[in-house]
Design a protein around this motif. Structure first.
Motif, PDB file in Angstrom:
ATOM      1  N   PHE A 182       0.245 -14.759  11.567  1.00  0.00           N
ATOM      2  CA  PHE A 182       0.271 -14.702  10.102  1.00  0.00           C
ATOM      3  C   PHE A 182      -1.049 -14.129   9.580  1.00  0.00           C
ATOM      4  CE2 PHE A 182       0.023 -16.518   5.767  1.00  0.00           C
ATOM      5  CZ  PHE A 182       1.231 -16.051   5.274  1.00  0.00           C
ATOM      6  N   LYS A 183      -0.983 -12.889   9.093  1.00  0.00           N
ATOM      7  CA  LYS A 183      -2.157 -12.193   8.571  1.00  0.00           C
ATOM      8  C   LYS A 183      -1.806 -11.614   7.199  1.00  0.00           C
ATOM      9  CE  LYS A 183      -3.114 -10.867  13.327  1.00  0.00           C
ATOM     10  NZ  LYS A 183      -3.247  -9.756  14.294  1.00  0.00           N
ATOM     11  N   LEU A 184      -2.739 -11.694   6.265  1.00  0.00           N
ATOM     12  CA  LEU A 184      -2.552 -11.140   4.931  1.00  0.00           C
ATOM     13  C   LEU A 184      -3.207  -9.774   4.861  1.00  0.00           C
ATOM     14  CD1 LEU A 184      -3.415 -14.288   2.758  1.00  0.00           C
ATOM     15  CD2 LEU A 184      -1.168 -13.540   3.542  1.00  0.00           C
ATOM     16  N   ARG A 185      -2.487  -8.807   4.298  1.00  0.00           N
ATOM     17  CA  ARG A 185      -3.048  -7.455   4.135  1.00  0.00           C
ATOM     18  C   ARG A 185      -2.696  -6.943   2.749  1.00  0.00           C
ATOM     19  NH1 ARG A 185      -1.742  -2.814   8.521  1.00  0.00           N
ATOM     20  NH2 ARG A 185      -3.011  -4.231   9.802  1.00  0.00           N
ATOM     21  N   ALA A 186      -3.679  -6.320   2.081  1.00  0.00           N
ATOM     22  CA  ALA A 186      -3.460  -5.797   0.734  1.00  0.00           C
ATOM     23  C   ALA A 186      -4.255  -4.509   0.561  1.00  0.00           C
ATOM     24  CB  ALA A 186      -3.870  -6.817  -0.325  1.00  0.00           C
ATOM     25  N   GLY A 187      -3.670  -3.574  -0.201  1.00  0.00           N
ATOM     26  CA  GLY A 187      -4.316  -2.291  -0.453  1.00  0.00           C
ATOM     27  C   GLY A 187      -3.329  -1.162  -0.269  1.00  0.00           C
ATOM     28  N   ALA A 188      -3.837  -0.001   0.103  1.00  0.00           N
ATOM     29  CA  ALA A 188      -2.989   1.146   0.425  1.00  0.00           C
ATOM     30  C   ALA A 188      -2.572   1.027   1.883  1.00  0.00           C
ATOM     31  CB  ALA A 188      -3.736   2.451   0.181  1.00  0.00           C
ATOM     32  N   VAL A 189      -1.303   0.644   2.113  1.00  0.00           N
ATOM     33  CA  VAL A 189      -0.808   0.363   3.463  1.00  0.00           C
ATOM     34  C   VAL A 189       0.265   1.376   3.840  1.00  0.00           C
ATOM     35  CG1 VAL A 189      -1.320  -2.097   3.261  1.00  0.00           C
ATOM     36  CG2 VAL A 189       0.941  -1.261   2.603  1.00  0.00           C
ATOM     37  N   LEU A 190       0.383   1.638   5.130  1.00  0.00           N
ATOM     38  CA  LEU A 190       1.448   2.508   5.626  1.00  0.00           C
ATOM     39  C   LEU A 190       2.774   1.767   5.575  1.00  0.00           C
ATOM     40  CD1 LEU A 190      -0.356   4.110   8.690  1.00  0.00           C
ATOM     41  CD2 LEU A 190       0.207   5.234   6.528  1.00  0.00           C
ATOM     42  N   VAL A 191       3.787   2.412   5.014  1.00  0.00           N
ATOM     43  CA  VAL A 191       5.105   1.787   4.899  1.00  0.00           C
ATOM     44  C   VAL A 191       5.723   1.655   6.289  1.00  0.00           C
ATOM     45  CG1 VAL A 191       7.402   1.970   3.884  1.00  0.00           C
ATOM     46  CG2 VAL A 191       5.397   2.750   2.601  1.00  0.00           C
ATOM     47  N   PRO A 192       6.084   0.454   6.711  1.00  0.00           N
ATOM     48  CA  PRO A 192       6.612   0.250   8.073  1.00  0.00           C
ATOM     49  C   PRO A 192       8.096   0.592   8.174  1.00  0.00           C
ATOM     50  CG  PRO A 192       6.475  -1.862   6.958  1.00  0.00           C
ATOM     51  CD  PRO A 192       5.924  -0.832   5.995  1.00  0.00           C
ATOM     52  N   LEU A 193       8.422   1.872   7.980  1.00  0.00           N
ATOM     53  CA  LEU A 193       9.800   2.346   8.113  1.00  0.00           C
ATOM     54  C   LEU A 193       9.849   3.310   9.293  1.00  0.00           C
ATOM     55  CD1 LEU A 193      12.665   2.294   6.950  1.00  0.00           C
ATOM     56  CD2 LEU A 193      12.039   4.228   5.500  1.00  0.00           C
ATOM     57  N   GLY A 194      10.425   2.855  10.401  1.00  0.00           N
ATOM     58  CA  GLY A 194      10.409   3.655  11.611  1.00  0.00           C
ATOM     59  C   GLY A 194       9.091   3.496  12.348  1.00  0.00           C
ATOM     60  N   ARG A 195       8.963   4.208  13.469  1.00  0.00           N
ATOM     61  CA  ARG A 195       7.764   4.084  14.297  1.00  0.00           C
ATOM     62  C   ARG A 195       6.760   5.211  14.053  1.00  0.00           C
ATOM     63  NH1 ARG A 195       8.674   2.457  18.771  1.00  0.00           N
ATOM     64  NH2 ARG A 195       6.908   3.197  19.987  1.00  0.00           N
ATOM     65  N   PHE A 196       7.213   6.353  13.557  1.00  0.00           N
ATOM     66  CA  PHE A 196       6.288   7.475  13.418  1.00  0.00           C
ATOM     67  C   PHE A 196       5.295   7.245  12.288  1.00  0.00           C
ATOM     68  CE2 PHE A 196       4.771  11.489  11.770  1.00  0.00           C
ATOM     69  CZ  PHE A 196       4.383  12.155  12.915  1.00  0.00           C
ATOM     70  N   GLY A 232       1.151  -7.809   1.554  1.00  0.00           N
ATOM     71  CA  GLY A 232       2.169  -8.458   2.370  1.00  0.00           C
ATOM     72  C   GLY A 232       1.592  -9.161   3.577  1.00  0.00           C
ATOM     73  N   PHE A 233       2.449  -9.372   4.575  1.00  0.00           N
ATOM     74  CA  PHE A 233       2.112 -10.157   5.751  1.00  0.00           C
ATOM     75  C   PHE A 233       2.452  -9.360   7.002  1.00  0.00           C
ATOM     76  CE2 PHE A 233       4.167 -12.738   2.442  1.00  0.00           C
ATOM     77  CZ  PHE A 233       3.071 -13.471   1.991  1.00  0.00           C
ATOM     78  N   LEU A 234       1.764  -9.684   8.074  1.00  0.00           N
ATOM     79  CA  LEU A 234       2.077  -9.118   9.380  1.00  0.00           C
ATOM     80  C   LEU A 234       1.582 -10.074  10.454  1.00  0.00           C
ATOM     81  CD1 LEU A 234      -0.480  -6.377  10.400  1.00  0.00           C
ATOM     82  CD2 LEU A 234      -0.694  -7.626   8.269  1.00  0.00           C
ATOM     83  N   GLY A 235       2.053  -9.862  11.672  1.00  0.00           N
ATOM     84  CA  GLY A 235       1.626 -10.711  12.769  1.00  0.00           C
ATOM     85  C   GLY A 235       2.465 -10.473  13.999  1.00  0.00           C
ATOM     86  N   ASP A 236       2.160 -11.213  15.033  1.00  0.00           N
ATOM     87  CA  ASP A 236       2.948 -11.140  16.265  1.00  0.00           C
ATOM     88  C   ASP A 236       2.847 -12.472  17.000  1.00  0.00           C
ATOM     89  OD1 ASP A 236       0.628 -10.947  18.314  1.00  0.00           O
ATOM     90  OD2 ASP A 236       0.207  -9.307  16.936  1.00  0.00           O
ATOM     91  N   SER A 246       6.649  -8.553  16.955  1.00  0.00           N
ATOM     92  CA  SER A 246       5.707  -8.243  15.887  1.00  0.00           C
ATOM     93  C   SER A 246       6.487  -7.910  14.620  1.00  0.00           C
ATOM     94  CB  SER A 246       4.802  -7.068  16.272  1.00  0.00           C
ATOM     95  OG  SER A 246       5.567  -5.909  16.562  1.00  0.00           O
ATOM     96  N   TYR A 247       5.850  -8.153  13.479  1.00  0.00           N
ATOM     97  CA  TYR A 247       6.534  -7.890  12.218  1.00  0.00           C
ATOM     98  C   TYR A 247       5.527  -7.450  11.162  1.00  0.00           C
ATOM     99  CZ  TYR A 247       4.613 -12.146  10.142  1.00  0.00           C
ATOM    100  OH  TYR A 247       3.755 -13.090   9.648  1.00  0.00           O
ATOM    101  N   GLN A 248       6.035  -6.735  10.146  1.00  0.00           N
ATOM    102  CA  GLN A 248       5.293  -6.391   8.929  1.00  0.00           C
ATOM    103  C   GLN A 248       6.244  -6.553   7.749  1.00  0.00           C
ATOM    104  OE1 GLN A 248       2.743  -2.805   8.969  1.00  0.00           O
ATOM    105  NE2 GLN A 248       3.285  -2.541  11.122  1.00  0.00           N
TER     106      GLN A 248
END
Length: 522
Positions: A182-196, A232-236, A246-248
């Motif tokens: 469980f990690k908090l991240r905020a700002g300009a983030v890469l959209v996690p749609l697909g792997r590329f 949002g949140f992310l972690g593994d 792992s998730y975002q």
């Protein structure tokens, strides 16, 4: 008489003796007093010296304590900032390409694709920040403005820049690690749609052009690299002995229709001078300022890795894409991706399906606001034309890419210039297959007096096959050679379904291209 004389003599003797003793006493007393005064002066001097020495010692101790405290504070400060600077990683990646094409409007050319500056800094044990700033095909940008007054007020402005230049903020975020899962991240983030999109660095890939799904069409709601402003949140967390999930998950401003203005000034032989402005409303990454729409977007990706190097993932994106002055309509995307290795063999791929809801309703709403899709006026020798249109919208787009790779190194090359200076050089043979399907792609659109008068759609198909060979002297550097064959429906133009191929001929429906690339990172 004799006795009298004797008595007198004795009296005089005793008297003189008494007087002598009295004088000696006075002398002794004076000497004692002088000694006492000298002793008092000596004691006073010694006391003053001791007091002075004590004061000096106290002052020295105070100064030493100050120095020790300042030194300790300075050491701790230097330790913090020194550690921060030591752990902060400043780097970059970039790429250039040389390409040839059989299309008449494309020339053999060198292209500086991009240079991206990167910073990754662990501020403390649980706080870290990252930044990526991209310079794409960029060499210069110069703006000159001058306000003047001569029988009135005027503004003179000049802009000098290179063609297709772009400066883009790809990432700028801060992260708080509460736990591994469980990690908090905020700002300009890469959209996690697909792997590329979340692994888009040029030096990670073995072909000199990005995929159609992610860049060349795209099927993604916006072109990769695609950042959005949000949080949002992310972690593994571990699964079994070697597995990991792992998730975002983020909430963000999201993609929106944005205006692109194209201006043309044209002299025409035997005709008037033409000044044209074309306003295209097309999907674009969300703003980093005030959002143009009330609705927000959500995106999430979940991936399972059974062991290091292999992964399968699923991701979703949903959000409103229309500004507030147009009908409220959402865009929805789903993606499947994965990677699998068998020794030197690798398969990596991605599939994306994107649904744009209510495209015709959006066109009607645009017509009501823009009034007329085209207007013209001619004054003297100057003709003015203004056009409005929706671009790059379809009811749905779907597509995939899949890379087949084989890593090898012939032993006879180890003693050549390609191998003898490097510890583990590699050659990578790559075959990439790509397809994109367009359902309900806007072909023609016209409106007059706020009424939609023409709305034509078509279904299209785009195919591309790429073969390539990459030489990697070290993992972060790639020299690439590739052949591309791109094809769309016969009799249709490639320029109407791609954003990188230009063609003035409607029947140029295929392309042969040879590409040589250099990608690097440090």
């Amino acid at each position: 008489m004799k006795y009298l004389i004797t008595a007198a003599t004795l009296g005089l003797l005793f008297a003189s003796t008494a007087f002598a003793q009295e004088d000696d006493t006075r002398v002794e007393i004076r000497e004692l007093r002088e000694k006492l005064e000298r002793l008092e002066r000596k004691l006073a001097a010694e006391d003053a010296a001791r007091e002075k020495k004590s004061a000096e010692e106290r002052a020295a101790i105070t100064e030493q304590v100050k120095k020790d405290v300042m030194s300790d504070v300075g050491a701790k400060g230097q330790s913090f900032f020194g550690k921060l600077m030591e752990q902060t990683k400043v780097g970059a990646y970039g790429s250039m390409r040389y390409g040839t094409s059989n299309l008449d409007d494309l020339h053999n050319t060198f292209t500086f694709r991009r240079l991206v500056l990167t910073v990754d800094s662990p501020i403390t044990e649980r706080l870290k920040a990252a930044l990526e700033l991209e310079f794409e095909r960029f060499t210069e940008l110069e703006v000159e403005k001058r306000l003047f007054s001569s029988s009135g007020v005027g503004l003179q402005q000049a802009v000098e820049a290179t063609n297709h230049s772009e400066i883009s903020l790809e990432q700028a975020w801060m992260q708080y690690d509460i736990a591994d899962w469980f990690k908090l991240r905020a700002g300009a983030v890469l959209v996690p749609l697909g792997r590329f999109n979340i692994n888009h660095d040029d030096n990670r890939w073995d072909l000199p052009r990005r995929s159609l799904v992610d860049r060349g069409v795209p099927v993604l709601p916006s072109t990769a690299a695609w950042p959005e402003l949000g949080a949002g949140f992310l972690g593994d967390f571990s699964v079994g002995n070697t597995g990991k999930i792992s998730y975002q998950w983020y909430v963000m401003n999201g993609v929106a229709l944005d205006a692109e203005l194209e201006q043309t000034s044209q002299t025409r032989t035997g005709d008037t001078t033409k000044f044209a402005q074309e306003v295209e409303l097309r999907p674009s990454r969300g703003t980093f300022a005030d959002d143009v729409k009330s609705g927000k977007a959500v995106a999430t990706r979940w991936a399972y890795s059974p062991w290091l190097g292999d992964e399968v993932g699923v991701s979703l994106y949903w959000g409103r894409y229309t500004p507030d002055f147009l009908p409220n309509r959402p865009v929805f995307s789903v993606a499947l991706d994965g990677k699998k290795s068998w020794g030197p063999f690798e398969i990596e791929g991605q599939y994306v399906h994107t649904q744009w809801s209510g495209v015709k309703d959006v066109a009607r709403g645009f017509a009501r606001k823009a009034v007329s899709s085209e207007s013209e006026a001619e004054i003297g020798d100057v003709e003015t034309e203004v056009e409005f249109e929706l671009a790059n919208l379809a009811t749905s787009k779907q597509g995939y890419w899949v890379d087949f790779r084989y890593r090898f190194w012939p032993e006879f090359l180890s003693n050549t210039i390609l191998g003898k200076h490097f510890s583990n050089p590699q050659l990578i043979a790559t075959l990439r297959l790509e397809q994109v399907w367009f359902n309900g792609l806007i072909k023609e659109m016209a409106f007059t007096n706020s009424t939609l008068t023409q709305f034509e759609k078509e279904n299209r198909l785009l195919n591309r096959i790429t073969t390539g060979l990459t030489y990697r002297p070290v993992p972060l550097v790639a020299l690439q050679l590739a052949y591309e064959y791109t094809r769309t429906n016969q009799g249709k133009s490639l320029s109407s379904v791609t954003n990188f191929l230009t063609s003035s001929k409607n029947n140029e429906y295929f392309q042969h291209a040879i590409l040589m690339g250099l990608a690097f990172g440090f």
